[in-house]
Structures are given as C-alpha cells and as structure tokens.
Write a protein that holds these residues in place. Structure first.
Motif, PDB file in Angstrom:
ATOM      1  N   PHE A  97       0.815  -1.208   0.000  1.00  0.00           N
ATOM      2  CA  PHE A  97       0.000   0.000   0.000  1.00  0.00           C
ATOM      3  C   PHE A  97       0.851   1.261   0.000  1.00  0.00           C
ATOM      4  O   PHE A  97       0.482   2.260  -0.613  1.00  0.00           O
ATOM      5  CB  PHE A  97      -0.961  -0.010   1.185  1.00  0.00           C
ATOM      6  CG  PHE A  97      -1.971  -1.118   1.116  1.00  0.00           C
ATOM      7  CD1 PHE A  97      -3.048  -1.038   0.262  1.00  0.00           C
ATOM      8  CD2 PHE A  97      -1.834  -2.257   1.896  1.00  0.00           C
ATOM      9  CE1 PHE A  97      -3.982  -2.056   0.180  1.00  0.00           C
ATOM     10  CE2 PHE A  97      -2.759  -3.280   1.831  1.00  0.00           C
ATOM     11  CZ  PHE A  97      -3.833  -3.187   0.964  1.00  0.00           C
ATOM     12  N   VAL A  98       1.988   1.220   0.676  1.00  0.00           N
ATOM     13  CA  VAL A  98       2.870   2.396   0.695  1.00  0.00           C
ATOM     14  C   VAL A  98       3.383   2.675  -0.712  1.00  0.00           C
ATOM     15  O   VAL A  98       3.387   3.827  -1.167  1.00  0.00           O
ATOM     16  CB  VAL A  98       4.035   2.197   1.693  1.00  0.00           C
ATOM     17  CG1 VAL A  98       5.042   3.324   1.564  1.00  0.00           C
ATOM     18  CG2 VAL A  98       3.508   2.128   3.113  1.00  0.00           C
ATOM     19  N   ALA A  99       3.783   1.640  -1.427  1.00  0.00           N
ATOM     20  CA  ALA A  99       4.260   1.827  -2.802  1.00  0.00           C
ATOM     21  C   ALA A  99       3.157   2.384  -3.685  1.00  0.00           C
ATOM     22  O   ALA A  99       3.393   3.278  -4.511  1.00  0.00           O
ATOM     23  CB  ALA A  99       4.779   0.503  -3.359  1.00  0.00           C
ATOM     24  N   LEU A 100       1.943   1.886  -3.513  1.00  0.00           N
ATOM     25  CA  LEU A 100       0.813   2.352  -4.315  1.00  0.00           C
ATOM     26  C   LEU A 100       0.531   3.830  -4.068  1.00  0.00           C
ATOM     27  O   LEU A 100       0.388   4.607  -5.017  1.00  0.00           O
ATOM     28  CB  LEU A 100      -0.425   1.509  -3.996  1.00  0.00           C
ATOM     29  CG  LEU A 100      -1.712   1.863  -4.737  1.00  0.00           C
ATOM     30  CD1 LEU A 100      -1.545   1.632  -6.228  1.00  0.00           C
ATOM     31  CD2 LEU A 100      -2.868   1.044  -4.196  1.00  0.00           C
ATOM     32  N   VAL A 101       0.488   4.226  -2.818  1.00  0.00           N
ATOM     33  CA  VAL A 101       0.196   5.632  -2.500  1.00  0.00           C
ATOM     34  C   VAL A 101       1.369   6.526  -2.906  1.00  0.00           C
ATOM     35  O   VAL A 101       1.161   7.640  -3.409  1.00  0.00           O
ATOM     36  CB  VAL A 101      -0.166   5.780  -1.007  1.00  0.00           C
ATOM     37  CG1 VAL A 101      -0.293   7.237  -0.618  1.00  0.00           C
ATOM     38  CG2 VAL A 101      -1.465   5.043  -0.713  1.00  0.00           C
ATOM     39  N   LEU A 102       2.587   6.042  -2.713  1.00  0.00           N
ATOM     40  CA  LEU A 102       3.754   6.831  -3.135  1.00  0.00           C
ATOM     41  C   LEU A 102       3.763   7.067  -4.641  1.00  0.00           C
ATOM     42  O   LEU A 102       4.014   8.191  -5.097  1.00  0.00           O
ATOM     43  CB  LEU A 102       5.051   6.129  -2.727  1.00  0.00           C
ATOM     44  CG  LEU A 102       5.562   6.391  -1.331  1.00  0.00           C
ATOM     45  CD1 LEU A 102       6.765   5.512  -1.036  1.00  0.00           C
ATOM     46  CD2 LEU A 102       5.913   7.849  -1.141  1.00  0.00           C
ATOM     47  N   ILE A 124      -7.619   5.640 -16.703  1.00  0.00           N
ATOM     48  CA  ILE A 124      -7.196   4.804 -15.579  1.00  0.00           C
ATOM     49  C   ILE A 124      -6.675   3.430 -16.006  1.00  0.00           C
ATOM     50  O   ILE A 124      -5.622   3.010 -15.519  1.00  0.00           O
ATOM     51  CB  ILE A 124      -8.343   4.679 -14.551  1.00  0.00           C
ATOM     52  CG1 ILE A 124      -8.728   6.050 -13.998  1.00  0.00           C
ATOM     53  CG2 ILE A 124      -7.977   3.730 -13.434  1.00  0.00           C
ATOM     54  CD1 ILE A 124      -7.653   6.740 -13.201  1.00  0.00           C
ATOM     55  N   PRO A 125      -7.336   2.694 -16.905  1.00  0.00           N
ATOM     56  CA  PRO A 125      -6.775   1.376 -17.268  1.00  0.00           C
ATOM     57  C   PRO A 125      -5.385   1.459 -17.892  1.00  0.00           C
ATOM     58  O   PRO A 125      -4.507   0.643 -17.594  1.00  0.00           O
ATOM     59  CB  PRO A 125      -7.797   0.815 -18.266  1.00  0.00           C
ATOM     60  CG  PRO A 125      -9.072   1.519 -17.944  1.00  0.00           C
ATOM     61  CD  PRO A 125      -8.664   2.891 -17.505  1.00  0.00           C
ATOM     62  N   ALA A 132      -7.448   3.139  -5.894  1.00  0.00           N
ATOM     63  CA  ALA A 132      -6.644   4.182  -5.252  1.00  0.00           C
ATOM     64  C   ALA A 132      -6.879   5.533  -5.921  1.00  0.00           C
ATOM     65  O   ALA A 132      -6.986   6.557  -5.240  1.00  0.00           O
ATOM     66  CB  ALA A 132      -5.166   3.810  -5.295  1.00  0.00           C
ATOM     67  N   SER A 133      -6.967   5.535  -7.234  1.00  0.00           N
ATOM     68  CA  SER A 133      -7.212   6.800  -7.946  1.00  0.00           C
ATOM     69  C   SER A 133      -8.561   7.388  -7.560  1.00  0.00           C
ATOM     70  O   SER A 133      -8.681   8.600  -7.346  1.00  0.00           O
ATOM     71  CB  SER A 133      -7.165   6.577  -9.457  1.00  0.00           C
ATOM     72  OG  SER A 133      -5.881   6.212  -9.854  1.00  0.00           O
ATOM     73  N   TRP A 134      -9.567   6.552  -7.485  1.00  0.00           N
ATOM     74  CA  TRP A 134     -10.897   7.027  -7.134  1.00  0.00           C
ATOM     75  C   TRP A 134     -10.926   7.590  -5.712  1.00  0.00           C
ATOM     76  O   TRP A 134     -11.469   8.663  -5.470  1.00  0.00           O
ATOM     77  CB  TRP A 134     -11.902   5.888  -7.298  1.00  0.00           C
ATOM     78  CG  TRP A 134     -13.302   6.306  -7.038  1.00  0.00           C
ATOM     79  CD1 TRP A 134     -14.111   7.049  -7.866  1.00  0.00           C
ATOM     80  CD2 TRP A 134     -14.065   6.035  -5.865  1.00  0.00           C
ATOM     81  NE1 TRP A 134     -15.325   7.244  -7.272  1.00  0.00           N
ATOM     82  CE2 TRP A 134     -15.337   6.627  -6.042  1.00  0.00           C
ATOM     83  CE3 TRP A 134     -13.806   5.345  -4.690  1.00  0.00           C
ATOM     84  CZ2 TRP A 134     -16.324   6.557  -5.076  1.00  0.00           C
ATOM     85  CZ3 TRP A 134     -14.797   5.267  -3.737  1.00  0.00           C
ATOM     86  CH2 TRP A 134     -16.035   5.863  -3.935  1.00  0.00           C
TER      87      TRP A 134
END
Length: 171
Positions: free
Chosen positions: A41-46, A103-104, A151-153
C-alpha cells in the motif's frame, strides 16, 4: 474519441496527502503474515502522489517511508528506502505522460514501475540471503497495480469539484 468529461480538480490538501501516506503505512503494518500477493500500500500511494503531485511528494518522502518500512520489516536498512526512492523517481519521470491516459492505461504504466521496484528488492535479497522466493513473489506488484483504479478514485475524491454547477462561480 473520448466523450468523458474532464474535471478541474481542486488543489491537493497537504494534510490529506500526509494522512493517506500514514493510512498506507498502517495497512502495511497489518499482520498479513507470509501471505503471497499482499499489496504494498505504501508503494501504491507513493507512486500515486509522485504522479499526481510530484512537487509535494517526492524522493525524500519516499526515502523516509522506505526507512520506516525497513524498520517495520526488520530488513536490511535501506532496502525498502532504495526501492521506494527508485519508484518515486521513475514515477516523477513519467508523471506527465501517465496523466494523459485513462485509468486502465495508467495501470499499465504503473505495473512496470512496481515490477522494477520488486526486482531491485529481489536482487538485494538474493545478494544477502541467496534464496529465491519463487515467481509468485511478483504477484504483489500485479495485485498492487490492480488496485490503481480504486486508489485513484479514493485519493482524487477530495479534489473533485461539485457536480452541481453554480452559475455564480467562474469555473
């Protein structure tokens, strides 16, 4: 032809960015055990904030988050810091390109970044331990990239303007 409306987003609130990074860190702290394919999750948000707000979330924050993950995972100090720093650097490098896509297609741009981060992590672990964890190790990157639309949404929600148009507002 793209018929989706383009929204003008409000500026990102620095407090919301910080809270999202803390929430991602807390999600990484959950006791998942040695389950295969648990997303980072940290990598995704970063990578999200490095693409959407490269001036607010950059390599320095990625390095600090990596050090915190190193301490949590009791890994070689600097292992996650190096991976997150590279992830943030390359996300910042391609941020203008990624934002042009829907997004895709953005997911397909994020996946190689996550795979690169995991490959660097794997090389470091192989040098230290000499044990190959198997090819399912890379499932983490695939699942993390699959969470990109969610995450984008979620992370763009506070920046969206009201749907009801007020004629007294100029924009």
């Amino acid at each position: 032809m793209n018929h989706r409306p383009h929204y003008i987003l409000l500026p990102a609130n620095p407090l919301f960015i910080a809270l999202s990074l803390v929430a991602a860190f807390v999600l990484n702290l959950l006791p998942w055990g040695h389950m295969v394919g648990v997303p980072d999750f940290v990598a995704l948000v970063l990578v999200f904030w490095s693409i959407h707000q490269p001036r607010k979330v950059g390599i320095g924050i990625a390095f600090v988050m990596g050090l915190m993950m190193d301490v949590h995972e009791a890994t070689l100090l600097g292992e996650n810091a190096l991976c997150y720093t590279l992830l943030s650097y390359f996300a910042i490098m391609i941020h203008r390109r990624v934002l042009w896509f829907q997004i895709p297609a953005q997911t397909l741009h994020v996946l190689p970044l996550l795979l690169l981060m995991q490959s660097v992590d794997l090389v470091i672990r192989l040098m230290v331990t000499g044990k190959f964890p198997g090819w399912l190790y890379f499932l983490e990157s695939v699942i993390t990239a699959a969470l990109w639309p969610v995450a984008s949404w979620i992370l763009l929600a506070p920046q969206r303007r009201a749907v009801d148009r007020d004629e007294t507002r100029p924009i």
